[in-house]
Scaffold this motif. Sequence first.
Motif, short mmCIF file in Angstrom:
data_model
loop_
_atom_site.label_atom_id
_atom_site.label_comp_id
_atom_site.label_asym_id
_atom_site.label_seq_id
_atom_site.Cartn_x
_atom_site.Cartn_y
_atom_site.Cartn_z
N GLN A 82 0.82 -1.22 0.00
CA GLN A 82 0.00 0.00 0.00
C GLN A 82 0.84 1.26 0.00
OE1 GLN A 82 -3.98 -1.13 2.24
NE2 GLN A 82 -2.25 -1.25 3.62
N ALA A 83 1.91 1.25 0.78
CA ALA A 83 2.79 2.43 0.89
C ALA A 83 2.01 3.68 1.26
CB ALA A 83 3.57 2.65 -0.40
N HIS A 84 0.97 3.54 2.06
CA HIS A 84 0.31 4.77 2.49
C HIS A 84 -0.12 4.82 3.95
CE1 HIS A 84 -2.98 2.57 0.27
NE2 HIS A 84 -3.64 2.83 1.37
N VAL A 85 0.00 3.71 4.66
CA VAL A 85 -0.30 3.78 6.10
C VAL A 85 0.53 4.88 6.80
CG1 VAL A 85 -0.10 2.51 8.29
CG2 VAL A 85 -1.23 1.43 6.32
N PRO A 86 1.84 4.98 6.52
CA PRO A 86 2.63 6.02 7.21
C PRO A 86 2.14 7.44 6.92
CG PRO A 86 4.07 4.40 6.16
CD PRO A 86 2.69 4.11 5.68
N LEU A 87 1.76 7.69 5.68
CA LEU A 87 1.28 9.04 5.34
C LEU A 87 -0.05 9.33 6.03
CD1 LEU A 87 2.66 8.53 1.89
CD2 LEU A 87 3.08 10.68 3.09
N PHE A 88 -0.87 8.30 6.15
CA PHE A 88 -2.13 8.44 6.90
C PHE A 88 -1.83 8.76 8.37
CE2 PHE A 88 -5.13 5.49 4.20
CZ PHE A 88 -5.11 6.42 3.17
N VAL A 89 -0.86 8.05 8.95
CA VAL A 89 -0.51 8.26 10.36
C VAL A 89 -0.01 9.69 10.55
CG1 VAL A 89 1.06 7.58 12.22
CG2 VAL A 89 -0.03 5.81 10.81
N ALA A 90 0.88 10.14 9.65
CA ALA A 90 1.43 11.49 9.75
C ALA A 90 0.31 12.53 9.68
CB ALA A 90 2.45 11.73 8.63
N GLU A 91 -0.63 12.28 8.80
CA GLU A 91 -1.75 13.21 8.63
C GLU A 91 -2.60 13.25 9.91
OE1 GLU A 91 -2.07 15.21 6.09
OE2 GLU A 91 -3.95 16.04 6.85
N LEU A 92 -2.88 12.07 10.48
CA LEU A 92 -3.68 12.01 11.71
C LEU A 92 -2.95 12.69 12.87
CD1 LEU A 92 -5.00 8.35 11.42
CD2 LEU A 92 -6.41 10.42 11.46
N MET A 93 -1.63 12.58 12.91
CA MET A 93 -0.86 13.18 13.99
C MET A 93 -0.49 14.63 13.68
SD MET A 93 1.69 10.00 14.87
CE MET A 93 2.34 10.71 16.38
N ASP A 94 -0.82 15.06 12.47
CA ASP A 94 -0.45 16.39 11.99
C ASP A 94 1.04 16.68 12.15
OD1 ASP A 94 -0.77 18.83 10.80
OD2 ASP A 94 -1.44 19.86 12.62
N ILE A 95 1.85 15.74 11.65
CA ILE A 95 3.29 15.96 11.64
C ILE A 95 3.79 15.79 10.20
CG2 ILE A 95 3.71 15.28 14.05
CD1 ILE A 95 4.56 12.51 13.05
N PRO A 96 4.94 16.37 9.85
CA PRO A 96 5.46 16.20 8.50
C PRO A 96 5.94 14.78 8.26
CG PRO A 96 7.00 17.48 9.83
CD PRO A 96 5.78 17.26 10.67
N CYS A 97 5.95 14.37 7.00
CA CYS A 97 6.37 13.02 6.65
C CYS A 97 7.36 13.07 5.50
CB CYS A 97 5.15 12.18 6.27
SG CYS A 97 5.56 10.50 5.77
N VAL A 98 8.52 12.48 5.68
CA VAL A 98 9.50 12.35 4.60
C VAL A 98 9.57 10.88 4.22
CG1 VAL A 98 11.87 12.77 3.88
CG2 VAL A 98 10.81 14.27 5.58
N THR A 99 9.40 10.58 2.94
CA THR A 99 9.33 9.17 2.52
C THR A 99 10.63 8.70 1.89
OG1 THR A 99 8.39 9.90 0.42
CG2 THR A 99 6.83 9.23 2.12
N VAL A 100 10.78 7.38 1.87
CA VAL A 100 11.85 6.66 1.16
C VAL A 100 13.26 7.16 1.56
CG1 VAL A 100 12.39 5.55 -1.04
CG2 VAL A 100 10.21 6.68 -0.78
#
Lengths: 333, 265
Positions: free
Chosen positions: B132-150
Amino acid sequence: MSVILIAGETGQQGVTQQTLELVTAARSLAGDGGEVIAVFTGAQDAVAPALPADSVYLLKHEALGEKDSGTFDAATDVLSALASELDPDIILFARTDRGSVVAPRLAMRLRSAFARDCVAAAWDAGDVIVTRPVHGGNANARFRLAGKGPCVVMFRPGAHDAGAHDAGAHDPASSTTSSPELRNFDPAPHIRESRSKLLRTGQEQKEGVRLEDAEVVVSGGRGLGGPEPFTQLAELADLLGGAVGASRAACDAGWIDHSHQVGLTGKSVSPRLYLSFGISGASQHMAGCSSSRNIVAVNTDADASIFGDARFGVVGDWEKVLPAFISAVRDIS
Amino acid sequence: MRIAVCAKQVPDPDIPPSQFKLSSSGRAVEPPRNVSPVINGFDLNAVEAAVRIKESADSDTEITVISVGHGFALDVMKRALATGADRLVLVDDPSAQDLDAAGTAQVLAATLSMHGPFDLVLCGRQASDWDQAHVPLFVAELMDIPCVTVARRIDIDGASATVERVVPDGYQVVEVALPALVTVSNELGEPRYPALKGIMAASRKQPEVHKLDELGLTDEQIAPMVELISLEIPQRQGRAEMIDGADDAEKGRNLAIRLRHERLI
Ligand SMILES: Cc1cc2nc3c(=O)[nH]c(=O)nc-3n(C[C@H](O)[C@H](O)[C@H](O)COP(=O)(O)OP(=O)(O)OC[C@H]3O[C@@H](n4cnc5c(N)ncnc54)[C@H](O)[C@@H]3O)c2cc1C
Ligand SMILES: Nc1ncnc2c1ncn2[C@@H]1O[C@H](COP(=O)(O)O)[C@@H](O)[C@H]1O
């Protein structure tokens, strides 16, 4: 008929190939009388590109574009605000670096259903049904996207034809084939203060054909045993006007840069000819090249899985097969 | 510094495609018999990234590994403890199997806040079961923190992290304010193997286990929006046309002739 919003991207040559693919998908999902809206964030041009879309937004702000890359927070802020205002039925993204970050964040912010890396999407009784490979490409799954609000769908590159709309698929009389209406939306009020900063970008030096666009790809895997054989693969790629690819095992070993990796977590290629040497054919590798029209496999193991995906196979040692193949190619051409 | 690593237990992805089977319902995957599950490969890279930060930090660093699922193989999950993580938190619940990516993210975010706050949350870039490669981005969004991938490298510098991330044609170096979420990729390098001392220490530790209903989430928050309708094993080409020859060199020449005949070269 539906309203489809496309999150478009531009590159050095204007609107990207993947965006054109999204337009094809959008026209078919929109249906007769439906509406296709494309939004570009951080676009350079002030002129709406010639697209078979009904309307286009070109959103410009100093926080968008290159500066935003890394976390893409500003693009997420702006697209969420615009999507809330337009309330489309579906929002489409391509599986690019930016799309992979923005699409899921946007979906969660809108509390929308999301599916990634889809190869197909269609309406079914008011819901969107998508098809996407799962388990490393070992299976294809169909999912129903429910929930409130628009659903967000991200397509795998190559899932649609970029040029299908030129062939009259879209009725030119009903709408604008070449000059969509340019609409305005002010991004500034929606962009929050950035929490990240792009410090540096490192470009892999590349000559010749881009791997993703190549008509011939010559790929090597763990079976090559070291970095030197990749020089021979490069020689063959040159000869055939192609590009060099690799399996993850070869990249992880440090024999070639990761930007050459083909597969699920590497690049998707669909050349006319995919020549592989010393690659076993794991599903995660094939996920990036199985749409190649002609796969050729050279492998010492007659039971290697890749012989089940290839059109032509040679059971043999690359060290003997490759030089003879290269010299025969020289003689022929 | 407090680091959380989200790690998922998945079926071993390193099986030959011929061993990949669907269950009789056709709606689930039948893990091959006698093959143990594993911690998702990229999540081991994330554990490795956390341990490297811990080793380089002057101050105390604590690493908490969090996993949501059911039917955990404890010895498999304890590998994270054996290679340097300090705590293991399992949300072990039969209904975890019904969660979609958004529901999983809700559960992870709730668990992170229950055991937090964390300065850095690390995830794998994607899980090898559903890719899926999107659970982490969902988590970041819910926590309202920035997300850097890969990410392939993470350096901590006080209140921010400097992250090298892999992009299709090279890399980017991004500075991000903490707390942040970073997803880690295999380019970071091989995760270390557990040493005997680590295995012994891990065997003495017990995971902290929660049920879903301990997390204070509403049914609506975890109701699935993405529903699996069907699974299908794709058709393959079949057996390739094999090119023969007296020796390997002749096979190479014959291959060229055959491809020429097909006008492919
Ligand atoms: C989530 C996930 C994502 C992944 N993403 C990717 C991806 O994007 N791309 C990718 O490639 N992999 C990916 N992988 C890894 C993948 O599963 C395989 O491990 C990898 O593709 C194996 O690479 P290989 O075929 O080069 O090596 P191997 O599987 O080790 O195969 C080497 C082959 O070389 C043959 N050989 C040995 N000697 C010779 C010789 N002298 N001449 C000819 N043949 C020889 C052997 O018979 C063997 O078949 C991913 C895995 C996971 C879990
Ligand atoms: N059930 C889970 N438990 C713990 N971490 C998870 C879980 N599902 C996903 N993750 C994390 O999110 C990453 C991406 O997963 P996915 O989006 O499912 O591909 C994984 O590599 C994990 O770090």
